[in-house]
Enzyme design. Structure first.
Site, PDB file in Angstrom:
ATOM      1  N   GLY A  31       0.816  -1.208   0.000  1.00 16.69           N
ATOM      2  CA  GLY A  31       0.000   0.000   0.000  1.00 16.69           C
ATOM      3  C   GLY A  31       0.848   1.255   0.000  1.00 16.69           C
ATOM      4  N   ALA A  32       0.215   2.390   0.405  1.00 17.93           N
ATOM      5  CA  ALA A  32       0.861   3.713   0.332  1.00 17.93           C
ATOM      6  C   ALA A  32       1.385   3.917  -1.095  1.00 17.93           C
ATOM      7  CB  ALA A  32       1.974   3.865   1.366  1.00 17.93           C
ATOM      8  N   HIS A  37       4.577   2.367  -7.865  1.00 16.56           N
ATOM      9  CA  HIS A  37       3.636   1.235  -7.856  1.00 16.56           C
ATOM     10  C   HIS A  37       2.728   1.288  -9.096  1.00 16.56           C
ATOM     11  CE1 HIS A  37       4.227   1.767  -3.360  1.00 16.56           C
ATOM     12  NE2 HIS A  37       4.519   0.486  -3.525  1.00 16.56           N
ATOM     13  N   GLN A  61       8.247  -9.171   7.703  1.00 17.73           N
ATOM     14  CA  GLN A  61       9.440  -8.643   7.042  1.00 17.73           C
ATOM     15  C   GLN A  61       9.974  -7.388   7.729  1.00 17.73           C
ATOM     16  OE1 GLN A  61       7.123  -8.042   3.233  1.00 17.73           O
ATOM     17  NE2 GLN A  61       8.478  -6.295   3.003  1.00 17.73           N
ATOM     18  N   GLU A 148      12.364  -2.796  -9.751  1.00 21.79           N
ATOM     19  CA  GLU A 148      13.828  -2.978  -9.648  1.00 21.79           C
ATOM     20  C   GLU A 148      14.408  -2.123  -8.532  1.00 21.79           C
ATOM     21  OE1 GLU A 148      15.643  -2.178 -13.414  1.00 21.79           O
ATOM     22  OE2 GLU A 148      15.143  -4.168 -14.192  1.00 21.79           O
ATOM     23  N   LYS A 149      13.617  -1.178  -8.033  1.00 23.82           N
ATOM     24  CA  LYS A 149      14.085  -0.333  -6.913  1.00 23.82           C
ATOM     25  C   LYS A 149      14.541  -1.224  -5.751  1.00 23.82           C
ATOM     26  CE  LYS A 149      13.658   2.970  -3.601  1.00 23.82           C
ATOM     27  NZ  LYS A 149      13.001   2.272  -2.549  1.00 23.82           N
ATOM     28  N   VAL A 176      11.106   4.051 -10.884  1.00 30.88           N
ATOM     29  CA  VAL A 176      10.556   5.366 -11.264  1.00 30.88           C
ATOM     30  C   VAL A 176      11.213   6.410 -10.362  1.00 30.88           C
ATOM     31  CG1 VAL A 176       8.464   6.773 -11.466  1.00 30.88           C
ATOM     32  CG2 VAL A 176       8.375   4.324 -11.966  1.00 30.88           C
ATOM     33  N   ARG A 187       8.800   5.612   1.728  1.00 33.82           N
ATOM     34  CA  ARG A 187       9.543   6.193   2.860  1.00 33.82           C
ATOM     35  C   ARG A 187       9.978   7.644   2.598  1.00 33.82           C
ATOM     36  NH1 ARG A 187      11.444   0.543   3.630  1.00 33.82           N
ATOM     37  NH2 ARG A 187      10.410  -0.087   5.558  1.00 33.82           N
TER      38      ARG A 187
HETATM   39  O1  PAF Z   1       8.036  -4.556  -2.022  1.00 33.32           O
HETATM   40  C1  PAF Z   1       7.086  -4.651  -1.230  1.00 33.32           C
HETATM   41  O2  PAF Z   1       6.220  -3.776  -1.156  1.00 33.32           O
HETATM   42  C2  PAF Z   1       6.993  -5.870  -0.321  1.00 33.32           C
HETATM   43  O3  PAF Z   1       8.249  -6.279   0.112  1.00 33.32           O
HETATM   44  C3  PAF Z   1       6.215  -7.045  -0.953  1.00 33.32           C
HETATM   45  C4  PAF Z   1       6.909  -7.580  -2.202  1.00 33.32           C
HETATM   46  C5  PAF Z   1       4.810  -6.574  -1.312  1.00 33.32           C
HETATM   47  C6  PAF Z   1       6.102  -8.191   0.051  1.00 33.32           C
HETATM   48  O4  PAF Z   1       5.464  -7.796   1.219  1.00 33.32           O
END
Ligand code: PAF
Length: 279
Positions: A31-32, A37, A61, A148-149, A176, A187
Site C-alpha cells: 500500500g501507500a 507502484h 518482514q 527494480e528499486k 521510477v 519512505r
Molecule cells: O516490495 C514490497 O512492497 C513488499 O516487500 C512485498 C513484495 C509486497 C512483500 O510484502
C-alpha cells in the site's frame, strides 16, 4: 473493482475473473501507493488481461525497532488510484488470513539474501519470500510484477520462484524517479524538506560512481569516495555502497559485466535504498 479480505471470497472472485480473462497479473504491494507502484500496475495492465493488486503490510518482514506501526496506511486513497487504473481486484487480507494461528513455516533463500539489506535487516528476506510465495499460491498469477528499486528483493523472489517451481513470469520493472533523480519510495514521505533536498545526493553519487567504475577506475577507492560523499551531503550513515554481480549478487572487487551498484543510507531516521546498472 472489488476489495477482498478473506480467502474464500477471493477464490470465488478469481474463478469468475478466470472465466472471461485468460491472463492474470499480480502486483504485490504494502500500500501507500505512489507513481512507482502505478508503473507496476500499468506494466501489468499492458501485459495481462486482468490485474490483481495485493495490499498487505507484512509484519514478518519488519525487524524489531523498524517502522511496522508507523508504516503509512492509506487504503481508501490506494483504492481510488487502483480503480482509475482499472485494476480488477484488490486483495487486502486481514493478518489472520495470511498467518493463521499456529503458522510455523518460513522460506529462507540463501546466497542472494546474504549481505546488503539482508545484512542490515536480519530475517527481512525470509519474511518477503514467505509472503510472496503465499501470494503466488493464493492468486496463481500468470505473471507477477516487482520494482527494480528493491533489487535484492527481486533477486530473492526470482531465486525462490525457480527453487519452488513457480512457473509464472517474474517481471522486473525499472525504478521510477522524481524530477531530480531520487527513486520514488513510500519512505520519502518521512523526509523533511531539507532532508528531501539532501537525499538527491544518493542517486547523484551512484551515477557518478557507476560512470567512474565503467571507465576503469579502482572499485574499492570509488566505493570509499562515494560513501564519504554521502556522509558529507547530510546522510548520517551508509549501511552499504557495493558493486555486485547483477544476477547472482556476488560481491565484485574488479568491474565485470553484468554489474550493479547497490546502496542503502540513513538520512535522519529514514533509510533510503537505490541501485543502478554499471554498463
Ligand atoms: O516490495 C514490497 O512492497 C513488499 O516487500 C512485498 C513484495 C509486497 C512483500 O510484502
Amino acid at each position: 473493482m472489488q476489495i477482498i479480505r478473506k480467502l474464500s471470497p477471493l477464490r470465488e472472485a478469481l474463478g469468475t475473473i478466470r472465466q472471461s480473462k485468460s491472463t492474470l497479473g499480480l502486483v504485490p504491494t504494502m500500500g501507500a501507493l505512489h507513481s512507482g507502484h502505478m508503473q507496476l500496475v500499468e506494466t501489468a495492465r499492458a501485459q495481462c488481461d486482468a490485474v490483481v493488486v495485493s495490499i498487505f503490510v507484512n509484519p514478518t518482514q519488519f525487524g524489531e525497532g523498524e517502522d511496522l506501526d508507523a508504516y503509512p496506511r492509506q487504503e481508501a486513497a490506494d483504492a481510488a488510484l487502483l480503480e482509475t487504473a482499472e485494476v480488477d481486484l484488490i486483495w487486502a487480507p486481514t493478518v489472520d488470513q495470511v498467518y493463521p494461528d499456529g503458522f510455523a513455516t518460513n522460506i529462507g533463500v540463501s546466497g542472494v539474501s546474504t549481505g546488503l539489506c539482508g545484512g542490515s535487516r536480519p530475517g527481512h528476506f525470509d519474511g518477503v519470500a514467505t509472503i510472496v510465495a503465499k501470494l503466488f499460491n493464493q492468486i496463481r498469477p500468470d505473471a507477477a510484477f516487482f520494482g527494480e528499486k528493491d533489487y535484492q528483493q527481486l533477486a530473492v523472489i526470482r531465486r525462490m520462484a525457480r527453487d519452488l517451481d513457480f512457473t509464472h513470469d517474474i517481471v522486473g520493472v525499472p525504478t521510477v524517479r522524481d524530477h531530480d533523480g531520487l527513486a520514488l519510495s513510500s519512505r520519502n514521505a518521512y523526509l523533511t524538506p531539507t532532508q528531501r533536498d539532501q537525499a538527491v545526493a544518493l542517486p547523484d553519487t551512484m551515477r557518478e560512481a557507476a560512470s567512474t567504475i565503467s571507465n576503469g577506475g579502482d572499485v574499492a577507492s570509488i566505493l570509499d569516495g562515494a560513501k564519504a560523499k554521502l556522509l558529507a551531503s547530510g546522510f548520517q550513515n551508509v549501511d552499504y555502497f557495493e558493486l555486485r554481480n547483477a544476477e547472482t549478487l556476488e560481491n565484485m572487487t574488479v568491474f565485470d559485466k553484468p554489474a550493479r551498484l547497490l546502496a542503502a543510507a540513513h538520512i535522519g531516521s529514514t533509510r533510503l535504498i537505490d541501485n543502478i546498472a554499471v554498463a
